[in-house]
Design an enzyme around this catalytic site. Structure first.
Site, PDB file in Angstrom:
ATOM      1  N   HIS A   1       2.049  -7.980 -11.590  1.00  0.00           N
ATOM      2  CA  HIS A   1       0.963  -7.908 -12.567  1.00  0.00           C
ATOM      3  C   HIS A   1       0.273  -9.251 -12.783  1.00  0.00           C
ATOM      4  O   HIS A   1      -0.223  -9.529 -13.872  1.00  0.00           O
ATOM      5  CB  HIS A   1       1.466  -7.330 -13.895  1.00  0.00           C
ATOM      6  CG  HIS A   1       1.806  -5.868 -13.785  1.00  0.00           C
ATOM      7  ND1 HIS A   1       0.900  -4.872 -14.014  1.00  0.00           N
ATOM      8  CD2 HIS A   1       2.966  -5.245 -13.418  1.00  0.00           C
ATOM      9  CE1 HIS A   1       1.482  -3.689 -13.824  1.00  0.00           C
ATOM     10  NE2 HIS A   1       2.735  -3.898 -13.448  1.00  0.00           N
TER      11      HIS A   1
ATOM     12  N   ASP B   1      -1.980 -10.288 -10.195  1.00  0.00           N
ATOM     13  CA  ASP B   1      -3.211 -10.328  -9.370  1.00  0.00           C
ATOM     14  C   ASP B   1      -4.479 -10.116 -10.185  1.00  0.00           C
ATOM     15  O   ASP B   1      -5.464 -10.816 -10.005  1.00  0.00           O
ATOM     16  CB  ASP B   1      -3.125  -9.377  -8.151  1.00  0.00           C
ATOM     17  CG  ASP B   1      -2.995  -7.903  -8.480  1.00  0.00           C
ATOM     18  OD1 ASP B   1      -2.690  -7.561  -9.654  1.00  0.00           O
ATOM     19  OD2 ASP B   1      -3.185  -7.072  -7.559  1.00  0.00           O
TER      20      ASP B   1
ATOM     21  N   ALA C   1       5.315   5.754  -2.604  1.00  0.00           N
ATOM     22  CA  ALA C   1       6.561   5.028  -2.383  1.00  0.00           C
ATOM     23  C   ALA C   1       6.435   3.563  -2.772  1.00  0.00           C
ATOM     24  O   ALA C   1       7.311   2.760  -2.500  1.00  0.00           O
ATOM     25  CB  ALA C   1       6.968   5.137  -0.913  1.00  0.00           C
ATOM     26  N   GLY C   2       5.310   3.210  -3.413  1.00  0.00           N
ATOM     27  CA  GLY C   2       5.141   1.828  -3.841  1.00  0.00           C
ATOM     28  C   GLY C   2       4.756   0.901  -2.704  1.00  0.00           C
ATOM     29  O   GLY C   2       4.798  -0.313  -2.839  1.00  0.00           O
TER      30      GLY C   2
ATOM     31  N   SER D   1       0.096   2.977   0.126  1.00  0.00           N
ATOM     32  CA  SER D   1      -0.508   3.776   1.194  1.00  0.00           C
ATOM     33  C   SER D   1      -2.011   3.876   0.973  1.00  0.00           C
ATOM     34  O   SER D   1      -2.787   3.995   1.919  1.00  0.00           O
ATOM     35  CB  SER D   1       0.116   5.173   1.231  1.00  0.00           C
ATOM     36  OG  SER D   1      -0.061   5.818  -0.005  1.00  0.00           O
TER      37      SER D   1
ATOM     38  N   ASP E   1      -3.369  -5.511  -2.949  1.00  0.00           N
ATOM     39  CA  ASP E   1      -3.031  -4.491  -1.952  1.00  0.00           C
ATOM     40  C   ASP E   1      -4.044  -4.477  -0.799  1.00  0.00           C
ATOM     41  O   ASP E   1      -3.677  -4.446   0.372  1.00  0.00           O
ATOM     42  CB  ASP E   1      -2.990  -3.101  -2.607  1.00  0.00           C
ATOM     43  CG  ASP E   1      -1.995  -3.061  -3.754  1.00  0.00           C
ATOM     44  OD1 ASP E   1      -1.139  -3.965  -3.831  1.00  0.00           O
ATOM     45  OD2 ASP E   1      -2.087  -2.135  -4.578  1.00  0.00           O
TER      46      ASP E   1
ATOM     47  N   TYR F   1      -1.067   1.050 -16.966  1.00  0.00           N
ATOM     48  CA  TYR F   1      -1.599  -0.068 -16.177  1.00  0.00           C
ATOM     49  C   TYR F   1      -2.889  -0.590 -16.815  1.00  0.00           C
ATOM     50  O   TYR F   1      -3.034  -1.780 -17.093  1.00  0.00           O
ATOM     51  CB  TYR F   1      -1.863   0.419 -14.746  1.00  0.00           C
ATOM     52  CG  TYR F   1      -2.224  -0.672 -13.763  1.00  0.00           C
ATOM     53  CD1 TYR F   1      -1.246  -1.259 -12.956  1.00  0.00           C
ATOM     54  CD2 TYR F   1      -3.535  -1.115 -13.619  1.00  0.00           C
ATOM     55  CE1 TYR F   1      -1.576  -2.245 -12.029  1.00  0.00           C
ATOM     56  CE2 TYR F   1      -3.871  -2.103 -12.706  1.00  0.00           C
ATOM     57  CZ  TYR F   1      -2.889  -2.655 -11.913  1.00  0.00           C
ATOM     58  OH  TYR F   1      -3.220  -3.630 -10.998  1.00  0.00           O
TER      59      TYR F   1
HETATM   60  C1  GLA Z   1      -0.269  -2.065  -8.414  1.00  0.00           C
HETATM   61  C2  GLA Z   1      -1.687  -2.577  -8.172  1.00  0.00           C
HETATM   62  C3  GLA Z   1      -1.694  -4.048  -7.724  1.00  0.00           C
HETATM   63  C4  GLA Z   1      -0.827  -4.900  -8.653  1.00  0.00           C
HETATM   64  C5  GLA Z   1       0.537  -4.261  -8.891  1.00  0.00           C
HETATM   65  C6  GLA Z   1       1.358  -4.996  -9.922  1.00  0.00           C
HETATM   66  O1  GLA Z   1       0.424  -1.993  -7.210  1.00  0.00           O
HETATM   67  O2  GLA Z   1      -2.328  -1.788  -7.196  1.00  0.00           O
HETATM   68  O3  GLA Z   1      -3.017  -4.530  -7.654  1.00  0.00           O
HETATM   69  O4  GLA Z   1      -1.484  -5.153  -9.861  1.00  0.00           O
HETATM   70  O5  GLA Z   1       0.410  -2.920  -9.315  1.00  0.00           O
HETATM   71  O6  GLA Z   1       1.701  -6.256  -9.478  1.00  0.00           O
END
Ligand code: GLA
Length: 389
Positions: free
Chosen positions: A37, A39, A125-126, A129, A173, A223
């Site tokens: 958190h 970025d 899955a984090g 994707s 990402d 978020y």
């Molecule tokens: C998600 C968001 C990213 C980032 C993370 C937390 O994956 O897509 O941009 O903020 O949460 O670090």
């Protein structure tokens, strides 16, 4: 059959065989070692690409239609390039419309195209994707029209994600899916939008991801709520410091300590996490470069504690996976990664212990929670790539 061959086959099966040139593009999923958190606060992160990729095969067509076959969803969607609707109905095709719209908005002259998408990045899955999908489809649309947006893909895809899909996320990402390097993590400064490559030596350490297979509904609202609370912190420090503060990146640890008493409790906790996490990312990059892997692991553990108690984005299953992994021989440290409220834990593991660790995490997590996790070792892989036709 390779994924590339599969993508070509899906293209022919769906749209009929054709003689024209086919462009094949792939982009990786990512995992973030540390920098939770940060970025969207113009901060620091340390992601790497993973060896699971989304592949897109594409070829031009005569009209202004973009038709996309997703082998993942078993569905085909199409839209007109001259009337891209800003539809946000949660469909996977929002992403394709989004990147087409943003490419055109940035002056890229696109033509009609047929696309076949084969997914190698597990969904939910984090591993982001969605960013792999955005970057691969954007570059495929560009390739078909004879363009090479390169690093501009980051902005194209980030704008598609925030404007079309509605998540106020940072650039990590999309940046990782574009710029990742094999065998390395990226020490990424989200304000400068610049990175240094930090090797992750496979002979010494391996990144193991545990997907808790829990996904709570409130991810998106929680978020966006965190993003808003960080902004309250920015507003406070802008007034209090009398200096230009445009993001929490501008708040030093010293300034935070001087003022923390004046902040409402929730704002104080969120700001403390972000300010301290940026320091941990810098330190982790230094430790990784120096081969001090135990130190990197310790920083991962601190990061998790801060995300749990100050940022409040962890859940019991994430905490359980962290505790289980950290109890095993060969695990140097672990933390939740991604947005939170479910998703994944990332562990830094001595490479000689990877097989035992993945098996033990799987067994103990299943035992403790009754949920079957997915546990996998990741090889750091490169960013978006155009394959030979
Ligand atoms: C998600 C968001 C990213 C980032 C993370 C937390 O994956 O897509 O941009 O903020 O949460 O670090």
């Amino acid at each position: 059959m390779t994924q590339t061959e599969r993508a070509r086959r899906v293209l022919d099966e769906e749209f009929g065989p054709a003689g024209g040139p086919v462009s094949v593009v792939s982009a990786p999923g990512r995992v973030n070692l540390i920098g939770g958190h940060t970025d969207y606060n113009d901060g620091l992160v340390l992601p790497m690409g993973v060896d699971r990729r989304t592949v897109v095969a594409a070829r031009p067509r005569e009209d202004r239609t973009v038709a996309v076959r997703s082998a993942v969803f078993g569905e085909t969607a199409s839209f007109d390039l001259d009337a891209v609707e800003a539809a946000v109905d949660g469909a996977w095709s929002d992403y394709v419309r989004g990147v087409a719209d943003r490419l055109q908005g940035r002056g890229y002259d696109l033509g009609g195209a047929e696309l076949a998408v084969v997914g190698g990045v597990p969904m939910g899955a984090g591993l982001s994707s969605s960013a792999a999908f955005e970057v691969a489809t954007a570059d495929a649309l560009a390739a078909v029209a004879g363009h090479s947006p390169g690093g501009e893909l980051v902005d194209v895809c980030w704008e598609a994600e925030t404007e079309f899909v509605g998540l106020n996320c940072g650039i990590m990402d999309q940046y990782a899916a574009t710029f990742a390097e094999p065998d390395s993590a990226l020490f990424l400064d989200c304000r400068a939008r610049d990175h240094e490559v930090v090797p992750v030596p496979a002979e010494a350490v391996t990144v193991v991801v545990t997907n808790t297979n829990v996904q709570r509904d409130l991810v998106e609202s929680a978020y966006n709520d965190r993003v808003a609370t960080c902004q309250e912190g920015v507003d406070y420090f802008r007034d209090a410091l009398g200096e230009p503060v445009t993001a929490l990146r501008d708040v030093s640890l010293a300034a935070f300590r001087d003022h923390e008493g004046a902040l409402p409790e929730t704002v104080r906790k969120r700001v403390r996490h972000v300010v301290s996490e940026n320091h941990r990312v810098r330190e982790a990059a230094d430790a990784l470069r120096a081969g001090e892997f135990g130190r990197v692991g310790g920083l991962l553990n601190h990061s998790h504690a801060s995300l749990r108690t100050d940022y409040e984005v962890s859940i019991d299953e994430l905490d359980a996976a962290v505790a289980i992994a950290n109890g095993l021989d060969g695990v140097l440290g672990s933390r939740m990664t991604g947005a939170g409220f479910g998703g994944c834990v990332v562990s830094l593991v001595r490479s000689d212990a990877v097989d035992e660790v993945t098996a033990a995490v799987h067994e103990q997590y299943l035992d403790e929670t009754g949920i079957e996790p997915d546990v996998y070792a990741c090889t750091p892989d490169g960013g978006v790539r155009r394959h030979e036709s």
